[in-house]
Design a protein around this motif. Structure first.
Motif, short mmCIF file in Angstrom:
data_model
loop_
_atom_site.label_atom_id
_atom_site.label_comp_id
_atom_site.label_asym_id
_atom_site.label_seq_id
_atom_site.Cartn_x
_atom_site.Cartn_y
_atom_site.Cartn_z
N SER A 154 0.81 -1.22 0.00
CA SER A 154 0.00 0.00 0.00
C SER A 154 0.85 1.27 0.00
O SER A 154 0.32 2.37 0.12
N SER A 155 2.17 1.12 -0.11
CA SER A 155 2.97 2.35 -0.16
C SER A 155 3.52 2.59 -1.56
O SER A 155 3.68 1.66 -2.35
N LEU A 156 3.76 3.85 -1.83
CA LEU A 156 4.30 4.26 -3.13
C LEU A 156 5.72 4.76 -2.89
O LEU A 156 5.93 5.80 -2.26
N SER A 157 6.71 4.03 -3.41
CA SER A 157 8.10 4.46 -3.22
C SER A 157 8.42 5.58 -4.21
O SER A 157 7.72 5.75 -5.21
N PRO A 158 9.46 6.35 -3.95
CA PRO A 158 9.84 7.42 -4.90
C PRO A 158 10.08 6.88 -6.31
O PRO A 158 9.68 7.50 -7.30
N GLN A 159 10.70 5.70 -6.40
CA GLN A 159 10.96 5.13 -7.72
C GLN A 159 9.66 4.71 -8.40
O GLN A 159 9.48 4.92 -9.60
N GLN A 160 8.74 4.15 -7.63
CA GLN A 160 7.45 3.77 -8.21
C GLN A 160 6.70 5.01 -8.69
O GLN A 160 6.06 5.00 -9.73
N GLU A 161 6.81 6.08 -7.91
CA GLU A 161 6.17 7.34 -8.30
C GLU A 161 6.71 7.80 -9.66
O GLU A 161 5.97 8.18 -10.56
N LYS A 162 8.04 7.74 -9.79
CA LYS A 162 8.67 8.15 -11.05
C LYS A 162 8.18 7.30 -12.22
O LYS A 162 7.86 7.81 -13.29
N LEU A 163 8.16 5.99 -12.00
CA LEU A 163 7.76 5.07 -13.07
C LEU A 163 6.31 5.30 -13.49
O LEU A 163 5.98 5.30 -14.68
N ILE A 164 5.44 5.52 -12.50
CA ILE A 164 4.03 5.69 -12.82
C ILE A 164 3.79 7.01 -13.54
O ILE A 164 3.08 7.07 -14.54
N VAL A 165 4.44 8.04 -13.05
CA VAL A 165 4.26 9.35 -13.70
C VAL A 165 4.78 9.31 -15.14
O VAL A 165 4.17 9.87 -16.05
#
Ligand SMILES: [Zn+2]
Length: 350
Positions: free
Chosen positions: A275-286
């Protein structure tokens, strides 16, 4: 891409004991002096003295059905049903040993070392007793920087007809597309494995889900390989990126919720593997959503999901349009949505 792997270095760095520990097998062996004995994990024997390990020579022998022996590489190759090279690459991944993209020595040294065919007796492992570098790999930091390395091998002979998959209502098409199945060999034995790819479509790990309720508290529902950094990956992103940018990107927590939506026609869907969004996941999703794009955040309707929701929305909505999907009942998750409900939801937003 081919990775160079030095068989000798792998054999010297990983002791038989560490390898057995990796498989969770060490406890079934009895130590006396410099040797271990126990039931053979390769042919699945019950005789408690049939399988012997020499810690000094760093090799094993089965005096039962296998009637043979070898080194760590040969053990892993037999256990995983893969080649020696794949076994060496697997060991590098499990114990975070370095591999190189290009051969450092002439190509003929790259594959099997000259002594690969020799019997264990003739082999020398002068380095077997030195403190292996791999010892540190036991407690990898989840948020450690750096990408996950491509696996270099793929699990074979997965049972895609296991009843658990049907129980979860998964279609044959979804099972085939996601490459999931019941694993009967190696460290994921007894689990439904789900291949995880990076954004470049490379296989980086397998997650193993216990089929049903785990038998005891020591058996986790999900198992990820040691050293795997899930904060670096977004599950199913490589497939979701193939879909039209005009579709919203659905973001869910788990593998099976993601597969469930996919199966019901929502193909642009990814999972955070938690349930958490890591900084790298944020980058990939954006990066996967253009500035006019939309994200539908569909976290589980439980305490963790509700707690994470606002923060994730706040972060992602700086970069694109984010809509939160709220389930009408506590405890619900994407898999609780029927085909009709999903059609309505998807029809309403696209
Ligand atoms: Zn055996």
């Amino acid at each position: 891409m081919s990775r160079f792997v030095d068989f000798k270095a792998v054999k010297a760095a990983v002791s038989m004991l560490q390898m057995l520990e990796h498989y969770g097998l060490a406890a079934s062996f009895k130590r006396s002096g410099n040797s271990l004995s126990g039931p053979c994990p390769l042919h699945g024997g019950e005789n408690r003295t049939q399988f012997r390990v020499s810690l000094e020579k760093n090799c094993w022998n089965c005096f039962g059905t296998c009637n043979g022996g070898g080194n760590v590489l040969e053990f892993v190759a037999r256990k995983e049903g893969c080649s020696l090279r794949e076994a060496a690459l697997a060991l590098c991944d499990w114990f975070q040993l370095p591999t190189q993209e290009k051969p450092a020595r002439p190509a003929k040294d790259a594959g099997e070392p000259p002594n690969a065919e020799r019997s264990p007796k003739e082999q020398r492992s002068p380095d077997a007793e030195r403190p292996p570098k791999a010892a540190k790999a036991k407690a990898p930091k989840a948020d450690e920087d750096g990408p996950n390395k491509p696996l270099g091998f793929a699990l074979q002979q997965l049972d895609s007809a296991h009843p658990y998959l049907a129980e979860r209502g998964l279609s044959a098409e979804a099972i085939a597309e996601f490459g999931i199945g019941y694993c009967q060999k190696g460290s994921m034995t007894g689990r439904i494995v789900v291949p995880i790819h990076n954004a470049e479509r490379q296989l980086v790990a397998y997650a193993g889900r216990w089929p049903g309720t785990p038998p005891d508290e020591d058996t986790p529902k999900y198992k990820l390989p040691p050293g795997f950094r899930k904060a670096q990956e977004v599950f199913n992103l490589h497939r979701a990126m193939r879909e039209s940018q005009s579709e919203p990107l659905y973001v869910v927590e788990g593998f099976f919720g993601c597969i469930w939506l996919w199966q019901h026609g929502i193909r642009r869907v990814v999972a955070l593997m938690g349930s958490s969004l890591s900084p790298q996941q944020e980058k990939l999703i954006v990066a996967a959503v253009n500035p006019q794009g939309r994200i539908i955040l569909m976290l589980d309707e439980d305490d963790a999901g509700k707690a994470a929701r606002d923060e994730i929305v706040a972060r992602l909505s700086k970069l694109c349009f984010v809509k939160t999907f709220v389930f009408h009942e506590t405890g619900m998750q994407p898999e609780d949505l029927s085909a009709d409900e999903l059609e309505q939801i998807h029809g309403g937003v696209s």
